[in-house]
Write a protein that holds these residues in place. Structure first.
Motif, short mmCIF file in Angstrom:
data_model
loop_
_atom_site.label_atom_id
_atom_site.label_comp_id
_atom_site.label_asym_id
_atom_site.label_seq_id
_atom_site.Cartn_x
_atom_site.Cartn_y
_atom_site.Cartn_z
N GLY A 63 0.98 -1.50 0.01
CA GLY A 63 -0.01 -0.02 0.38
C GLY A 63 0.81 1.42 0.09
O GLY A 63 0.20 2.45 0.10
N GLN A 64 2.01 1.34 0.16
CA GLN A 64 3.17 3.06 -0.52
C GLN A 64 2.61 3.41 -1.43
O GLN A 64 2.58 2.66 -2.74
N PRO A 65 3.03 4.07 -1.40
CA PRO A 65 2.84 5.55 -2.75
C PRO A 65 4.27 4.21 -4.09
O PRO A 65 5.01 4.54 -3.35
N ALA B 185 -0.50 -1.69 -5.40
CA ALA B 185 -2.38 -1.63 -5.05
C ALA B 185 -2.97 -2.80 -4.12
O ALA B 185 -3.77 -3.00 -4.08
N ILE B 186 -1.60 -3.14 -3.18
CA ILE B 186 -2.50 -3.14 -2.35
C ILE B 186 -2.45 -2.99 -1.14
O ILE B 186 -2.60 -1.28 -0.96
N GLU B 187 -4.36 -2.91 -1.30
CA GLU B 187 -5.22 -1.66 -0.06
C GLU B 187 -4.64 -2.34 1.46
O GLU B 187 -4.83 -3.69 1.89
N VAL B 188 -4.06 -1.48 2.17
CA VAL B 188 -4.20 -1.82 3.56
C VAL B 188 -5.14 -0.60 4.24
O VAL B 188 -4.84 0.19 4.28
N THR B 189 -6.26 -1.61 5.34
CA THR B 189 -6.90 -0.95 5.91
C THR B 189 -6.30 -0.89 7.33
O THR B 189 -5.71 -1.79 7.91
#
Length: 107
Positions: free
Chosen positions: A54-56, A98-102
């Motif tokens: 999720g990093q830019p 692209a990995i979504e981290v919540t």
């Protein structure tokens, strides 16, 4: 005025750094080599390896290029990154960004 200029510069750099033909699926395959330290999903279980999921894109690309060039040094990453092509970096960046981290704060 300074803040506006800074925001404009960040926007331009973000567009310039974004891989044009990156393949996140190829990045997922290539990331298998990264899993030992950074985890299968980019969330490290090791205290000396950061979470990279999720990093830019601009951040991930800059760090991988810095390790590859020797501008940034780490015992493991300096060795690993030297063998990465521009395409490898772009694909890895596409996958990890692209990995979504919540996160859910405690109640």
């Amino acid at each position: 005025m300074r803040a506006r200029e800074l925001l404009a510069a960040v926007a331009v750099l973000s567009l310039a750094a974004a891989p044009a033909f990156a393949d996140a699926a190829a990045g997922k395959d290539k990331a298998q080599a990264c899993a030992a330290c950074h985890g299968l999903d980019g969330l490290s279980q090791m205290p000396n390896a950061p979470h990279i999921a999720g990093q830019p894109e601009v951040y991930l690309k800059a760090q991988l290029e810095a390790f590859r060039s020797g501008a940034r040094v780490n015992e493991m990453m300096s060795v690993v990154a030297k063998g990465l092509s521009d395409e490898d970096i772009d694909d890895l960046v596409a996958w990890y960004s692209a990995i979504e981290v919540t996160a859910k704060p405690p109640e």
